[in-house]
Design an enzyme around this catalytic site. Structure first.
Site, PDB file in Angstrom:
ATOM      1  N   GLN A 167     -11.998  21.494  37.442  1.00 51.45           N
ATOM      2  CA  GLN A 167     -10.896  22.055  36.643  1.00 51.45           C
ATOM      3  C   GLN A 167     -10.392  21.036  35.610  1.00 51.45           C
ATOM      4  O   GLN A 167     -10.020  21.406  34.495  1.00 51.45           O
ATOM      5  CB  GLN A 167      -9.753  22.489  37.551  1.00 51.45           C
ATOM      6  CG  GLN A 167      -8.766  23.371  36.801  1.00 51.45           C
ATOM      7  CD  GLN A 167      -7.619  23.832  37.663  1.00 51.45           C
ATOM      8  OE1 GLN A 167      -7.074  23.066  38.463  1.00 51.45           O
ATOM      9  NE2 GLN A 167      -7.246  25.086  37.507  1.00 51.45           N
ATOM     10  N   GLU A 216      -4.760   7.119   2.644  1.00 50.16           N
ATOM     11  CA  GLU A 216      -3.992   7.993   1.738  1.00 50.16           C
ATOM     12  C   GLU A 216      -2.517   7.984   2.109  1.00 50.16           C
ATOM     13  O   GLU A 216      -1.841   9.004   2.066  1.00 50.16           O
ATOM     14  CB  GLU A 216      -4.510   9.452   1.752  1.00 50.16           C
ATOM     15  CG  GLU A 216      -6.003   9.630   1.676  1.00 50.16           C
ATOM     16  CD  GLU A 216      -6.615   9.242   0.349  1.00 50.16           C
ATOM     17  OE1 GLU A 216      -5.905   8.600  -0.458  1.00 50.16           O
ATOM     18  OE2 GLU A 216      -7.791   9.559   0.144  1.00 50.16           O
ATOM     19  N   GLY A 265     -16.454   9.928  30.432  1.00 50.50           N
ATOM     20  CA  GLY A 265     -16.299   8.739  31.276  1.00 50.50           C
ATOM     21  C   GLY A 265     -16.729   7.498  30.508  1.00 50.50           C
ATOM     22  O   GLY A 265     -16.604   7.446  29.270  1.00 50.50           O
ATOM     23  N   GLY A 286       0.848  -1.194   0.000  1.00 49.40           N
ATOM     24  CA  GLY A 286       0.000   0.000   0.000  1.00 49.40           C
ATOM     25  C   GLY A 286       0.876   1.233   0.000  1.00 49.40           C
ATOM     26  O   GLY A 286       0.400   2.346  -0.148  1.00 49.40           O
TER      27      GLY A 286
HETATM   28  C1  FAD Z   1     -10.825   3.510   4.623  1.00 53.30           C
HETATM   29  C2  FAD Z   1      -9.762   3.190   3.643  1.00 53.30           C
HETATM   30  C3  FAD Z   1      -9.910   3.601   2.326  1.00 53.30           C
HETATM   31  C4  FAD Z   1      -8.947   3.246   1.380  1.00 53.30           C
HETATM   32  N1  FAD Z   1      -9.156   3.588   0.075  1.00 53.30           N
HETATM   33  C5  FAD Z   1      -8.224   3.238  -0.839  1.00 53.30           C
HETATM   34  C6  FAD Z   1      -8.441   3.528  -2.233  1.00 53.30           C
HETATM   35  O1  FAD Z   1      -9.488   4.069  -2.622  1.00 53.30           O
HETATM   36  N2  FAD Z   1      -7.472   3.179  -3.115  1.00 53.30           N
HETATM   37  C7  FAD Z   1      -6.321   2.559  -2.730  1.00 53.30           C
HETATM   38  O2  FAD Z   1      -5.489   2.290  -3.574  1.00 53.30           O
HETATM   39  N3  FAD Z   1      -6.100   2.248  -1.420  1.00 53.30           N
HETATM   40  C8  FAD Z   1      -7.027   2.569  -0.479  1.00 53.30           C
HETATM   41  N4  FAD Z   1      -6.830   2.236   0.829  1.00 53.30           N
HETATM   42  C9  FAD Z   1      -5.614   1.545   1.218  1.00 53.30           C
HETATM   43  C10 FAD Z   1      -4.612   2.431   1.935  1.00 53.30           C
HETATM   44  O3  FAD Z   1      -4.267   3.544   1.162  1.00 53.30           O
HETATM   45  C11 FAD Z   1      -3.398   1.578   2.269  1.00 53.30           C
HETATM   46  O4  FAD Z   1      -3.846   0.551   3.124  1.00 53.30           O
HETATM   47  C12 FAD Z   1      -2.338   2.393   2.936  1.00 53.30           C
HETATM   48  O5  FAD Z   1      -1.708   3.215   1.985  1.00 53.30           O
HETATM   49  C13 FAD Z   1      -1.298   1.559   3.640  1.00 53.30           C
HETATM   50  O6  FAD Z   1      -0.913   0.448   2.917  1.00 53.30           O
HETATM   51  P1  FAD Z   1      -0.789  -0.971   3.651  1.00 53.30           P
HETATM   52  O7  FAD Z   1      -2.019  -1.152   4.469  1.00 53.30           O
HETATM   53  O8  FAD Z   1      -0.483  -1.991   2.628  1.00 53.30           O
HETATM   54  O9  FAD Z   1       0.413  -0.787   4.630  1.00 53.30           O
HETATM   55  P2  FAD Z   1       1.960  -1.065   4.362  1.00 53.30           P
HETATM   56  O10 FAD Z   1       2.431  -0.397   3.131  1.00 53.30           O
HETATM   57  O11 FAD Z   1       2.188  -2.549   4.447  1.00 53.30           O
HETATM   58  O12 FAD Z   1       2.591  -0.402   5.620  1.00 53.30           O
HETATM   59  C14 FAD Z   1       2.485  -0.980   6.951  1.00 53.30           C
HETATM   60  C15 FAD Z   1       3.509  -0.322   7.846  1.00 53.30           C
HETATM   61  O13 FAD Z   1       4.812  -0.638   7.353  1.00 53.30           O
HETATM   62  C16 FAD Z   1       5.675   0.492   7.443  1.00 53.30           C
HETATM   63  N5  FAD Z   1       6.209   0.798   6.098  1.00 53.30           N
HETATM   64  C17 FAD Z   1       5.834   0.264   4.924  1.00 53.30           C
HETATM   65  N6  FAD Z   1       6.608   0.728   3.921  1.00 53.30           N
HETATM   66  C18 FAD Z   1       7.479   1.574   4.473  1.00 53.30           C
HETATM   67  C19 FAD Z   1       8.548   2.365   3.966  1.00 53.30           C
HETATM   68  N7  FAD Z   1       8.889   2.361   2.671  1.00 53.30           N
HETATM   69  N8  FAD Z   1       9.193   3.148   4.827  1.00 53.30           N
HETATM   70  C20 FAD Z   1       8.868   3.169   6.138  1.00 53.30           C
HETATM   71  N9  FAD Z   1       7.893   2.428   6.682  1.00 53.30           N
HETATM   72  C21 FAD Z   1       7.219   1.638   5.864  1.00 53.30           C
HETATM   73  C22 FAD Z   1       4.850   1.635   7.973  1.00 53.30           C
HETATM   74  O14 FAD Z   1       5.183   1.816   9.327  1.00 53.30           O
HETATM   75  C23 FAD Z   1       3.431   1.198   7.854  1.00 53.30           C
HETATM   76  O15 FAD Z   1       2.691   1.711   8.949  1.00 53.30           O
HETATM   77  C24 FAD Z   1      -7.797   2.535   1.785  1.00 53.30           C
HETATM   78  C25 FAD Z   1      -7.642   2.145   3.112  1.00 53.30           C
HETATM   79  C26 FAD Z   1      -8.629   2.438   4.042  1.00 53.30           C
HETATM   80  C27 FAD Z   1      -8.459   1.957   5.451  1.00 53.30           C
END
Ligand code: FAD
Length: 379
Positions: free
Chosen positions: A275, A362, A338, A130
């Site tokens: 307070q 995002e 609470g 992501g």
């Molecule tokens: C309500 C909602 C709506 C969404 N809508 C969309 C949408 O319309 N389109 C779409 O494409 N996606 C969408 N998403 C997905 C969302 O954008 C991704 O889940 C998000 O960008 C994170 O990707 P991931 O969950 O794969 O996390 P990962 O990329 O696996 O990251 C997990 C953790 O790993 C660490 N990490 C990963 N890579 C790095 C790096 N290079 N450097 C440092 N730390 C890193 C970070 O600490 C991060 O917190 C949506 C998600 C939600 C919850």
């Protein structure tokens, strides 16, 4: 420097607040429990031109710009997150099409989505990534005048509605991410069941399966291999909507806490006399005002975003601050309540569940800080 809202901005703010209070608030719990925004709410938001507020009238938008967009989404977000997610993701994808599309593409895809007759999507995330475009596994192979897309996109907002979807795939010519516009629900496009998520109910998340989906070559944004700027610029516009939503959640947390502090009594006097309660109310006032001016500022910057890297930095830092701040605000508002604050009957519990979503969407919070540091340190 002028912190005064224009008469037009005040009007849009008032219109959104009145619509939210009159039509969305009565069904906000229903949206939350059913995870669906009713059709008549979508129609009502469309009639107010809220699906295309920032975009030019020639593409079907209201021509009101991003500052008004932030004001409107704040007021809707104060009441319910679902409708804001529909609008925010629609405008994210349209923002990318507006910036990178040809005139033909803009006229083809923007008017219906600006009018809420269709809803646009933006599909980057996959089961394996992501945050990192280099790990995209969706492929695009050229066949004559078309590209054939195959892959799975995860957690995609608005995926079940008809309309354009900006999809990122690695194309076989450049071997880099390329942005394609796919017509949702076309042959080869199928969907999972909705994910059951903690908050943002009404904004449904689906996985999208692309099986031999044929996309005409003219539907490429920013050329073959040019997907990365589309991704960063598009997501930066998405952060404007998410920041506005979380500003609305912060306002809601603040208002709920003030109301509860005045209503709940101990020994015949409101808990506002303590307070500790007063300090929490002051904290909430500070949280709301600091988030407000940062989010409004981002709306102004979005209107004139010429330098993608600089705008991405401002969007990243605003989104990080406003989202984290909304989680803190919701937590403080729960403390004022609470144990009642933990009960589903009380609005603050829903505010918390929605607020906690923000730091992950995002782009996760860590990635936002890397974007900011990258620009600060490397120019
Ligand atoms: C309500 C909602 C709506 C969404 N809508 C969309 C949408 O319309 N389109 C779409 O494409 N996606 C969408 N998403 C997905 C969302 O954008 C991704 O889940 C998000 O960008 C994170 O990707 P991931 O969950 O794969 O996390 P990962 O990329 O696996 O990251 C997990 C953790 O790993 C660490 N990490 C990963 N890579 C790095 C790096 N290079 N450097 C440092 N730390 C890193 C970070 O600490 C991060 O917190 C949506 C998600 C939600 C919850």
């Amino acid at each position: 420097m002028n912190f005064t809202l224009s008469p037009e901005e005040l009007l849009i703010q008032k219109m959104a607040r009145e619509y939210a209070e009159k039509y969305i608030e009565p069904v906000a719990e229903k949206i939350d429990t059913e995870n669906r925004v009713p059709e008549d709410i979508i129609t009502g938001l469309a009639e107010l031109e809220l699906f295309g507020l920032p975009f030019k009238e020639e593409y079907g938008g209201a021509g009101a710009g991003y500052p008004s967009y932030v004001l409107a989404l704040e007021q809707l977000g104060r009441v319910s997150s679902g409708p804001v997610m529909l609008i925010s993701v629609n405008c994210l994808a349209l923002g990318a099409i507006d910036k990178f599309g040809t005139e033909d593409i803009k006229h083809k895809y923007m008017p219906k989505a600006c009018k809420g007759m269709e809803l646009a999507s933006f599909a980057f995330t996959e089961p394996g990534t992501g945050s990192d475009p280099k790990q995209i596994t969706t492929t695009a192979v050229k066949e004559g005048e078309h590209y054939i897309l195959n892959g799975t996109k995860r957690f995609i907002s608005n995926a079940g509605y008809p309309g354009p979807m900006v999809v990122f795939a690695i194309d076989s010519e450049s071997n880099k991410p390329t942005a394609f516009i796919v017509d949702k629900l076309c042959p080869g496009y199928s969907l999972s069941e909705p994910w059951h998520k903690l908050g943002y109910h009404g904004g449904t998340l689906l996985d999208v399966y692309l099986k031999d989906v044929a996309v005409p070559a003219e539907n490429i944004l920013n050329g073959i291999g040019g997907g990365f700027p589309v991704l960063t610029f598009g997501i930066a516009f998405g952060k404007v909507g998410v920041s506005a939503l979380h500003l609305g959640l912060t306002l809601a947390a603040y208002e709920e806490a003030v109301q509860y502090a005045k209503e709940k009594t101990h020994r015949g006097q409101p808990i506002a006399k303590f307070q500790a309660t007063q300090l929490r109310i002051a904290d909430l006032a500070i949280k709301y005002e600091t988030a407000r001016w940062l989010a409004y500022r981002l709306g102004c910057l979005a209107n004139d975003a010429k330098n993608p890297a600089l705008f991405a930095k401002e969007a990243a830092l605003t989104k990080t601050f406003v989202c984290d701040n909304s989680v803190d605000a919701a937590r403080v508002a729960i403390d004022v309540h609470g144990s009642y604050g933990l009960m589903n009957d009380y609005r603050v519990s829903r505010i918390y569940k929605d607020a906690i979503m923000g730091p992950q969407v995002e782009g996760v919070a860590d990635m936002q800080k890397m974007i900011v540091a990258g620009v600060v340190l490397n120019g």
